[in-house]
Design a protein around this motif. Sequence first.
Motif, mmCIF file in Angstrom:
data_model
loop_
_atom_site.group_PDB
_atom_site.id
_atom_site.type_symbol
_atom_site.label_atom_id
_atom_site.label_comp_id
_atom_site.label_asym_id
_atom_site.label_seq_id
_atom_site.Cartn_x
_atom_site.Cartn_y
_atom_site.Cartn_z
ATOM 1 N N ILE A 80 11.989 15.842 -31.564
ATOM 2 C CA ILE A 80 11.623 16.458 -30.116
ATOM 3 C C ILE A 80 12.662 17.606 -29.827
ATOM 4 O O ILE A 80 11.942 18.541 -29.136
ATOM 5 C CB ILE A 80 11.858 15.131 -28.800
ATOM 6 C CG1 ILE A 80 10.863 14.192 -29.238
ATOM 7 C CG2 ILE A 80 11.893 15.847 -27.564
ATOM 8 C CD1 ILE A 80 11.103 12.967 -28.242
ATOM 9 N N ASP A 81 13.524 17.699 -30.118
ATOM 10 C CA ASP A 81 14.635 18.806 -30.088
ATOM 11 C C ASP A 81 13.771 20.315 -30.028
ATOM 12 O O ASP A 81 13.731 21.156 -29.118
ATOM 13 C CB ASP A 81 15.812 18.710 -30.812
ATOM 14 C CG ASP A 81 16.988 17.955 -30.142
ATOM 15 O OD1 ASP A 81 16.597 17.474 -29.007
ATOM 16 O OD2 ASP A 81 17.837 17.891 -30.482
ATOM 17 N N VAL A 99 10.704 20.965 -27.748
ATOM 18 C CA VAL A 99 11.058 21.114 -26.453
ATOM 19 C C VAL A 99 11.545 22.416 -26.308
ATOM 20 O O VAL A 99 11.329 23.454 -25.534
ATOM 21 C CB VAL A 99 12.013 20.178 -25.758
ATOM 22 C CG1 VAL A 99 12.474 20.650 -24.536
ATOM 23 C CG2 VAL A 99 11.191 18.769 -25.862
ATOM 24 N N LEU A 142 17.594 6.684 -29.314
ATOM 25 C CA LEU A 142 16.890 7.568 -28.707
ATOM 26 C C LEU A 142 17.521 9.155 -29.310
ATOM 27 O O LEU A 142 16.717 10.026 -29.397
ATOM 28 C CB LEU A 142 17.323 7.619 -27.315
ATOM 29 C CG LEU A 142 16.491 6.446 -26.554
ATOM 30 C CD1 LEU A 142 17.001 6.287 -24.933
ATOM 31 C CD2 LEU A 142 14.998 6.740 -26.525
ATOM 32 N N ILE A 143 18.761 9.321 -29.460
ATOM 33 C CA ILE A 143 19.435 10.396 -29.932
ATOM 34 C C ILE A 143 18.667 10.998 -31.353
ATOM 35 O O ILE A 143 18.423 11.930 -31.716
ATOM 36 C CB ILE A 143 20.932 10.384 -30.238
ATOM 37 C CG1 ILE A 143 21.412 10.475 -28.669
ATOM 38 C CG2 ILE A 143 21.469 11.481 -31.021
ATOM 39 C CD1 ILE A 143 21.213 11.932 -28.030
ATOM 40 N N TRP A 178 20.311 21.857 -27.142
ATOM 41 C CA TRP A 178 18.869 21.289 -27.482
ATOM 42 C C TRP A 178 18.842 20.335 -26.308
ATOM 43 O O TRP A 178 19.657 19.773 -25.756
ATOM 44 C CB TRP A 178 19.156 20.601 -28.945
ATOM 45 C CG TRP A 178 19.260 21.776 -29.994
ATOM 46 C CD1 TRP A 178 20.604 21.953 -30.413
ATOM 47 C CD2 TRP A 178 18.465 22.331 -30.679
ATOM 48 N NE1 TRP A 178 20.474 22.849 -31.551
ATOM 49 C CE2 TRP A 178 18.996 23.183 -31.649
ATOM 50 C CE3 TRP A 178 16.825 22.566 -30.587
ATOM 51 C CZ2 TRP A 178 18.363 24.234 -32.491
ATOM 52 C CZ3 TRP A 178 16.533 23.255 -31.723
ATOM 53 C CH2 TRP A 178 17.239 24.207 -32.329
ATOM 54 N N MET A 179 17.798 19.377 -26.350
ATOM 55 C CA MET A 179 17.490 18.334 -25.534
ATOM 56 C C MET A 179 18.449 17.326 -25.697
ATOM 57 O O MET A 179 18.802 16.567 -24.683
ATOM 58 C CB MET A 179 15.970 17.843 -25.609
ATOM 59 C CG MET A 179 15.630 16.873 -24.507
ATOM 60 S SD MET A 179 13.872 16.481 -24.329
ATOM 61 C CE MET A 179 13.830 15.121 -23.005
ATOM 62 N N SER A 180 18.776 16.942 -26.869
ATOM 63 C CA SER A 180 19.597 15.886 -27.238
ATOM 64 C C SER A 180 20.899 15.982 -26.958
ATOM 65 O O SER A 180 21.920 15.066 -26.424
ATOM 66 C CB SER A 180 19.736 15.565 -28.789
ATOM 67 O OG SER A 180 19.879 16.552 -29.446
ATOM 68 N N PHE A 232 20.878 15.373 -22.957
ATOM 69 C CA PHE A 232 20.754 13.956 -23.006
ATOM 70 C C PHE A 232 22.040 13.279 -22.974
ATOM 71 O O PHE A 232 22.146 12.330 -22.233
ATOM 72 C CB PHE A 232 19.490 13.308 -23.952
ATOM 73 C CG PHE A 232 19.408 12.099 -23.511
ATOM 74 C CD1 PHE A 232 18.707 11.443 -22.682
ATOM 75 C CD2 PHE A 232 19.757 11.072 -24.539
ATOM 76 C CE1 PHE A 232 18.642 9.872 -22.512
ATOM 77 C CE2 PHE A 232 19.681 9.446 -24.549
ATOM 78 C CZ PHE A 232 18.801 9.128 -23.671
ATOM 79 N N SER A 255 18.517 21.535 -37.479
ATOM 80 C CA SER A 255 19.143 20.612 -36.410
ATOM 81 C C SER A 255 20.573 21.063 -36.123
ATOM 82 O O SER A 255 21.193 20.731 -35.023
ATOM 83 C CB SER A 255 19.101 19.264 -36.740
ATOM 84 O OG SER A 255 19.886 18.980 -37.895
ATOM 85 N N LEU A 310 15.186 12.167 -30.578
ATOM 86 C CA LEU A 310 15.321 13.415 -30.118
ATOM 87 C C LEU A 310 15.596 14.662 -31.198
ATOM 88 O O LEU A 310 14.798 15.299 -31.107
ATOM 89 C CB LEU A 310 16.353 13.536 -28.930
ATOM 90 C CG LEU A 310 16.121 12.943 -27.630
ATOM 91 C CD1 LEU A 310 17.163 12.835 -26.751
ATOM 92 C CD2 LEU A 310 14.779 13.557 -26.847
#
Length: 241
Positions: A52-53, A56, A44-45, A219-221, A224, A151, A48
């Motif tokens: 996705i990061d 979002v 999942l990470i 970031w979203m990660s 999360f 990233s 993301l």
Amino acid sequence: MKLLGTVLLIFLISYIFIKRRDLLTVKFEFKINYLKYLILYLILIFILVLFIDKKVAFFISNKYPTGYFSLHPDLNIEYTKIFKMITHLGEPEYVALLVFPMFLYSKIKSIVKLENASLGIIIVMILGVSISTILKIIFMRSRPFLEWNSSGFYFIEDILEREIPFKGSYMSFPSGHTMVAFCSYSFLAFKSQKTSIKVLCFLVAILVGVSRICLSAHWMSDVFTSAVIGTVLGGIYANKR
């Protein structure tokens, strides 16, 4: 308020080490089937970070140059104010402000379970902060506002080569505020018998995490990861106590 919170936090930590060291001992057994959850988390990470990061962050961040809120300055001002208030709920000093009345009431009424719960919040929160800090030092990820198109992972080895300073701008992964929120409020949720309190606790923790993304700090990660670790820590400590 923050100064008062800091004083209360120091008092509570001191009280734990002087009077309640018994709360610091927790037994945990690692089971082989936990590996499947670790593998799922890593997958999942990976998704993301790669896919996705940025999407979002670009969509809901208050600082992305061509994002929705940057194109609507008046809305952005109010939006930023709201999330700055919410993000305080993920700071240790403000958590101490919430916990101290619980602790004080438990002492006045001699309610041992409430005392254990209030001090447990502080213990699991400090553990989460420690883990978060270690991971931040290892990964040294740049925050969204610093490098929108990268990233941003540098790791310890790259720090020496690139001469990246040890400072907040390169300590994005994971989110410390989100870690504090999920450690504290998930522990309280697991200890509570009322569904309404459980829902409220997790809602507050989630809002803190969302606020960190909205304020371009994470970031979203990052969020999360902290949510997962914080919930696991809160659950383990709550179930062992």
